[in-house]
Motif scaffolding. Structure first.
Motif, PDB file in Angstrom:
ATOM      1  N   GLN A   3       0.852  -1.186   0.000  1.00 45.87           N
ATOM      2  CA  GLN A   3       0.000   0.000   0.000  1.00 45.87           C
ATOM      3  C   GLN A   3       0.891   1.242   0.000  1.00 45.87           C
ATOM      4  O   GLN A   3       1.919   1.286   0.686  1.00 45.87           O
ATOM      5  N   LEU A   4       0.484   2.242  -0.787  1.00 48.52           N
ATOM      6  CA  LEU A   4       1.250   3.480  -0.918  1.00 48.52           C
ATOM      7  C   LEU A   4       0.350   4.667  -0.613  1.00 48.52           C
ATOM      8  O   LEU A   4      -0.755   4.762  -1.154  1.00 48.52           O
ATOM      9  N   VAL A   5       0.839   5.572   0.225  1.00 43.80           N
ATOM     10  CA  VAL A   5       0.075   6.770   0.567  1.00 43.80           C
ATOM     11  C   VAL A   5       0.959   7.992   0.391  1.00 43.80           C
ATOM     12  O   VAL A   5       1.974   8.141   1.085  1.00 43.80           O
ATOM     13  N   CYS A  22       5.953   9.443   0.256  1.00 41.33           N
ATOM     14  CA  CYS A  22       5.172   8.269  -0.093  1.00 41.33           C
ATOM     15  C   CYS A  22       5.487   7.189   0.935  1.00 41.33           C
ATOM     16  O   CYS A  22       6.609   6.667   0.963  1.00 41.33           O
ATOM     17  N   ALA A  23       4.519   6.895   1.783  1.00 38.38           N
ATOM     18  CA  ALA A  23       4.703   5.878   2.809  1.00 38.38           C
ATOM     19  C   ALA A  23       4.257   4.528   2.271  1.00 38.38           C
ATOM     20  O   ALA A  23       3.107   4.373   1.857  1.00 38.38           O
ATOM     21  N   ALA A  24       5.175   3.572   2.287  1.00 37.00           N
ATOM     22  CA  ALA A  24       4.881   2.228   1.806  1.00 37.00           C
ATOM     23  C   ALA A  24       4.655   1.284   2.986  1.00 37.00           C
ATOM     24  O   ALA A  24       5.373   1.350   3.977  1.00 37.00           O
ATOM     25  N   TYR A  94       0.685  14.092  -8.778  1.00 38.02           N
ATOM     26  CA  TYR A  94       1.888  13.276  -8.647  1.00 38.02           C
ATOM     27  C   TYR A  94       1.537  11.950  -7.978  1.00 38.02           C
ATOM     28  O   TYR A  94       0.876  11.921  -6.930  1.00 38.02           O
ATOM     29  N   TYR A  95       2.002  10.868  -8.599  1.00 41.32           N
ATOM     30  CA  TYR A  95       1.711   9.523  -8.117  1.00 41.32           C
ATOM     31  C   TYR A  95       2.995   8.808  -7.722  1.00 41.32           C
ATOM     32  O   TYR A  95       3.999   8.883  -8.433  1.00 41.32           O
ATOM     33  N   CYS A  96       2.938   8.093  -6.629  1.00 41.08           N
ATOM     34  CA  CYS A  96       4.003   7.205  -6.205  1.00 41.08           C
ATOM     35  C   CYS A  96       3.682   5.807  -6.729  1.00 41.08           C
ATOM     36  O   CYS A  96       2.508   5.399  -6.732  1.00 41.08           O
ATOM     37  N   ALA A  97       4.710   5.096  -7.182  1.00 41.32           N
ATOM     38  CA  ALA A  97       4.507   3.759  -7.715  1.00 41.32           C
ATOM     39  C   ALA A  97       5.603   2.833  -7.198  1.00 41.32           C
ATOM     40  O   ALA A  97       6.718   3.278  -6.908  1.00 41.32           O
ATOM     41  N   ALA A  98       5.291   1.555  -7.127  1.00 46.73           N
ATOM     42  CA  ALA A  98       6.261   0.574  -6.639  1.00 46.73           C
ATOM     43  C   ALA A  98       6.112  -0.724  -7.403  1.00 46.73           C
ATOM     44  O   ALA A  98       5.023  -1.060  -7.875  1.00 46.73           O
ATOM     45  N   GLY A  99       7.229  -1.454  -7.531  1.00 46.38           N
ATOM     46  CA  GLY A  99       7.161  -2.721  -8.226  1.00 46.38           C
ATOM     47  C   GLY A  99       8.481  -3.448  -8.225  1.00 46.38           C
ATOM     48  O   GLY A  99       9.384  -3.112  -7.455  1.00 46.38           O
ATOM     49  N   VAL A 100       8.604  -4.399  -9.114  1.00 47.96           N
ATOM     50  CA  VAL A 100       9.793  -5.253  -9.176  1.00 47.96           C
ATOM     51  C   VAL A 100      10.635  -4.997 -10.410  1.00 47.96           C
ATOM     52  O   VAL A 100      11.596  -5.710 -10.668  1.00 47.96           O
TER      53      VAL A 100
END
Length: 122
Positions: A3-5, A22-24, A94-100
């Protein structure tokens, strides 16, 4: 799941600075990369900056190079985007994104935050 905020957006004048956070949370151990994207009204979502979650490698779009800095809180799971010398053309969600995958295409990222509005007045 991760989850990203995001937080830290707002209305500023040209030349001002802002810092986005961006808190993950969740399964962050699985992450390889995090990034910031932005989307202005009527435009495609575009890459801003990316960060290797374990390598600490940073990379930027040409439009923000020298003005923005992406970093990570090594003690926790927070990604930052320090934005200096802001211009009206930086106005966007602005968007925060996360992945591999350490990519610059939005399709490379699995998890997304809800977005935070940044408005720069001239």
């Amino acid at each position: 799941q991760v989850q990203l905020v995001e937080s830290g957006g707002g209305l500023v004048q040209a030349g001002d600075s802002l810092r986005l956070s961006c808190a993950a949370s969740g399964r962050t151990v699985s992450l390889y990369a995090m990034a910031w994207f932005r989307q202005a009204p009527g435009k495609e979502r575009e890459f801003v900056a990316r960060f290797g979650w374990r390598s600490y490698i940073a990379d930027y779009a040409d439009s923000v190079k020298g003005r923005f800095a992406i970093s990570r809180d090594s003690a926790g799971n927070t990604l930052y985007l320090q934005m200096n010398s802001l211009k009206p053309e930086d106005t966007a969600v602005y968007y925060c994104a996360a992945g591999v995958v350490f990519g610059t295409n939005p399709a490379a990222y699995t998890y997304w935050g809800q977005g935070t509005q940044v408005t720069v007045s001239s």
